[in-house]
Motif scaffolding. Structure first.
Motif, PDB file in Angstrom:
ATOM      1  N   ARG A   1     -29.343   4.031 -35.490  1.00  0.00           N
ATOM      2  CA  ARG A   1     -29.533   3.582 -36.881  1.00  0.00           C
ATOM      3  C   ARG A   1     -28.792   4.582 -37.767  1.00  0.00           C
TER       4      ARG A   1
ATOM      5  N   THR B   1     -28.019   3.645 -41.187  1.00  0.00           N
ATOM      6  CA  THR B   1     -28.487   3.384 -42.549  1.00  0.00           C
ATOM      7  C   THR B   1     -29.869   2.749 -42.457  1.00  0.00           C
TER       8      THR B   1
ATOM      9  N   THR C   1     -30.930   0.080 -43.831  1.00  0.00           N
ATOM     10  CA  THR C   1     -30.887  -1.383 -43.814  1.00  0.00           C
ATOM     11  C   THR C   1     -30.169  -1.951 -42.598  1.00  0.00           C
ATOM     12  N   MET C   2     -29.746  -1.104 -41.700  1.00  0.00           N
ATOM     13  CA  MET C   2     -28.949  -1.542 -40.546  1.00  0.00           C
ATOM     14  C   MET C   2     -29.815  -2.222 -39.482  1.00  0.00           C
ATOM     15  N   ASP C   3     -29.413  -3.432 -39.070  1.00  0.00           N
ATOM     16  CA  ASP C   3     -30.062  -4.151 -37.978  1.00  0.00           C
ATOM     17  C   ASP C   3     -29.126  -4.340 -36.793  1.00  0.00           C
ATOM     18  N   GLU C   4     -27.826  -4.261 -37.059  1.00  0.00           N
ATOM     19  CA  GLU C   4     -26.812  -4.462 -36.025  1.00  0.00           C
ATOM     20  C   GLU C   4     -25.544  -3.736 -36.452  1.00  0.00           C
ATOM     21  N   GLY C   5     -24.594  -3.654 -35.536  1.00  0.00           N
ATOM     22  CA  GLY C   5     -23.306  -3.034 -35.816  1.00  0.00           C
ATOM     23  C   GLY C   5     -22.217  -3.708 -35.006  1.00  0.00           C
ATOM     24  N   ARG C   6     -20.984  -3.404 -35.337  1.00  0.00           N
ATOM     25  CA  ARG C   6     -19.840  -3.975 -34.610  1.00  0.00           C
ATOM     26  C   ARG C   6     -18.946  -2.840 -34.154  1.00  0.00           C
TER      27      ARG C   6
ATOM     28  N   GLU D   1     -18.653  -0.338 -37.174  1.00  0.00           N
ATOM     29  CA  GLU D   1     -18.807  -0.917 -38.507  1.00  0.00           C
ATOM     30  C   GLU D   1     -20.288  -1.240 -38.707  1.00  0.00           C
ATOM     31  N   THR D   2     -20.856  -0.682 -39.772  1.00  0.00           N
ATOM     32  CA  THR D   2     -22.247  -0.965 -40.121  1.00  0.00           C
ATOM     33  C   THR D   2     -22.254  -1.858 -41.351  1.00  0.00           C
ATOM     34  N   ASP D   3     -23.437  -2.074 -41.908  1.00  0.00           N
ATOM     35  CA  ASP D   3     -23.524  -2.875 -43.127  1.00  0.00           C
ATOM     36  C   ASP D   3     -22.966  -2.143 -44.340  1.00  0.00           C
ATOM     37  N   LYS D   4     -22.671  -0.835 -44.189  1.00  0.00           N
ATOM     38  CA  LYS D   4     -22.198  -0.029 -45.323  1.00  0.00           C
ATOM     39  C   LYS D   4     -20.771   0.505 -45.167  1.00  0.00           C
TER      40      LYS D   4
END
Length: 85
Positions: free
Chosen positions: A10, A12, A14-19, A41-44
């Motif tokens: 984790r 961030t 708010t992160m639930d997944e990543g690429r 790549e995260t949500d941020k």
């Protein structure tokens, strides 16, 4: 035999997944703890994931461009000179 699995951390709140954008290593490569091994790549943002241990990259468990859930195993590392099955 010592083996360590790198799981998707984790990065961030708010992160639930990543690429996985790209792998910076290949199976068989020798790495030092803290060396960059992948771009994530995260949500941020896009960040570098670091090797959790010094040793040899035994296996990459996720293909580049794959979207994976938080905590999923990404790669396996073993002690240098150790076999991996």
């Amino acid at each position: 035999m010592a083996q360590t699995v790198l799981n998707l951390p984790r990065t961030t709140l708010t992160m639930d997944e990543g690429r996985i954008v790209s792998w910076l290593v290949e199976p068989g490569d020798i790495v030092e703890k803290g060396a960059p091994v992948a771009e994530l790549e995260t949500d941020k943002a896009v960040i570098e994931l670091e090797a959790p241990v010094s040793g040899r990259v035994a296996e990459l468990l996720v293909a580049a461009d794959a979207v994976i859930p938080l905590g999923a195993p990404l790669a396996v590392f073993v002690d240098e000179g150790e076999e991996y099955n």
